[in-house]
Design a protein around this motif. Structure first.
Motif, short mmCIF file in Angstrom:
data_model
loop_
_atom_site.label_atom_id
_atom_site.label_comp_id
_atom_site.label_asym_id
_atom_site.label_seq_id
_atom_site.Cartn_x
_atom_site.Cartn_y
_atom_site.Cartn_z
N VAL A 219 11.30 -2.15 -4.48
CA VAL A 219 10.73 -3.34 -3.87
C VAL A 219 9.25 -3.36 -4.22
N VAL A 220 8.83 -4.39 -4.93
CA VAL A 220 7.43 -4.50 -5.35
C VAL A 220 6.71 -5.49 -4.43
N GLU A 221 5.68 -5.00 -3.77
CA GLU A 221 4.85 -5.86 -2.92
C GLU A 221 3.79 -6.52 -3.81
N PHE A 290 -4.53 -2.75 -0.55
CA PHE A 290 -5.04 -1.80 -1.54
C PHE A 290 -4.12 -0.59 -1.70
N ASP A 291 -3.42 -0.22 -0.63
CA ASP A 291 -2.60 0.99 -0.64
C ASP A 291 -1.24 0.82 -1.31
N GLN A 292 -0.85 -0.41 -1.63
CA GLN A 292 0.47 -0.63 -2.23
C GLN A 292 0.56 0.05 -3.60
N ARG A 293 1.67 0.77 -3.83
CA ARG A 293 1.91 1.41 -5.11
C ARG A 293 3.34 1.15 -5.55
N ILE A 299 0.57 -2.78 -12.31
CA ILE A 299 1.71 -3.35 -13.03
C ILE A 299 1.26 -4.23 -14.19
N ILE A 300 0.26 -5.08 -13.95
CA ILE A 300 -0.11 -6.05 -14.99
C ILE A 300 -1.20 -5.53 -15.91
N GLY A 301 -1.85 -4.42 -15.55
CA GLY A 301 -2.81 -3.77 -16.44
C GLY A 301 -4.12 -4.50 -16.61
N ARG A 302 -4.51 -5.28 -15.62
CA ARG A 302 -5.79 -6.00 -15.68
C ARG A 302 -6.17 -6.40 -14.26
N PRO A 303 -7.43 -6.81 -14.04
CA PRO A 303 -7.82 -7.29 -12.71
C PRO A 303 -7.05 -8.56 -12.34
N LEU A 304 -6.86 -8.76 -11.05
CA LEU A 304 -6.19 -9.97 -10.58
C LEU A 304 -7.08 -11.19 -10.80
#
Length: 319
Positions: A219-221, A290-293, A299-304
């Motif tokens: 499950v990805v938050e 911030f704590d979600q892993r 996952i996307i490899g760049r800043p949001l």
């Protein structure tokens, strides 16, 4: 160069990526499948993959030319079973508990090897209630029992929901009132916060889950940071280059206004609750984000992408 331009070194995938898209829904927890799906389609095409979209009639326009668009609804999958032919992966968005099993059977019969579900933040609350009342959790459980590798994506609110007209209610009439009289009117204006993710970032999370096995069975938050209502209004004012008036309404006033605009009570209740809860517990819920892993950034490899980014891309909606 368009950031989704095809990389000629990337081999073309043999299978088809099937995306499902539904008309805007205002019930709590629904994400804008159209704007997310169009970003996702471009990302998939840019890496040489074949894309098919099963779209409800009002969502059939605006797709890249290379996309195979099939008119139909994932809520009635048996009526457009051919959309599943050759589908190797499925982005399942807009499914309904009463018919999701039909969709999953079609996917399994087509030898699909993966289903990535666009879920919601409802399941963790539904779990305490009788199964007969489940919606999002019923869909998740059906996907888990399908025999196909799966990933559940539970996103925060999507910035583009304002454009498509999906949940949440906050901000949903701002473009109209800013254009009409240069004013934003909403409850909890001075202390409300709400988490938002840019639709391109959410699409990038889905892309990663579709094209990699790293997130199978998880499950990805897919959550963005909580943004204050004031900061969102300020971003729009800055992009417009002029002041925007604000009126801090009571919760009952906002409720009445949203009802007039057609919002269901459930969506209004959850919107008001979240605005107040994220405002009152801002530090705690920001840390939870911030704590979600894995994080969205992992996952996307760049800043949001930021709300300022989103506003600059969509400023004509507020002119």
């Amino acid at each position: 160069m368009d950031r989704f331009e095809t990389n000629e070194k990337t081999p073309v995938s043999e299978g088809i990526c099937l995306l499902t898209v539904v008309s805007p829904r205002r019930d709590e927890g629904n994400s804008p499948t159209g704007v997310v799906g169009r970003f996702l389609a471009r990302q998939l095409l840019a890496t040489g993959r074949r894309v098919r979209v099963m779209a409800e009639p009002d969502q059939c326009g605006g797709w890249p030319d290379a996309v195979d668009v099939v008119v139909g609804s994932i809520t009635r999958p048996l009526e457009c079973a051919r959309a599943f032919d050759g589908a190797e992966t499925v982005f399942l968005a807009g499914a309904h508990p009463s018919t999701v099993q039909d969709a999953l059977t079609l996917a399994r019969n087509a030898s699909a090897r993966k289903v990535v579900l666009l879920s919601s933040h409802g399941p963790e609350y539904e779990e305490a209630n009788p199964p007969a009342t489940w919606f999002w959790l019923a869909i998740e459980k059906a996907v888990e029992r399908s025999g196909i590798a799966w990933t559940h994506i539970r996103p925060s609110a999507v910035m583009g929901s304002v454009i498509e007209g999906t949940y949440p209610a906050t901000g949903s009439d701002w473009s109209a009132t800013i254009r009409a009289d240069g004013v934003i009117r909403e409850a909890l204006l001075n202390r409300g916060h709400y988490p938002f993710i840019h639709e391109e970032d959410l699409a990038a999370v889905v892309f990663a889950a579709l094209t990699s096995d790293d997130y199978n069975g998880t499950v990805v938050e897919a959550v963005g940071p909580p943004l204050s209502t004031r900061s969102r209004a300020g971003s729009i004012a800055t992009a417009l280059g002029r002041d925007i008036g604000t009126v801090d309404m009571t919760a009952d006033e906002s409720r009445a206004n949203w009802r007039r605009l057609g919002w269901p009570d459930g969506a209004i209740d959850v919107t008001l609750y979240a605005l107040e809860e994220y405002g009152a517990r801002f530090a705690e819920l920001l840390q939870w984000t911030f704590d979600q892993r894995p994080s969205v950034r992992d996952i996307i490899g760049r800043p949001l992408r930021t709300y300022d980014d989103w506003v600059s891309e969509n400023i004509d909606s507020f002119r």
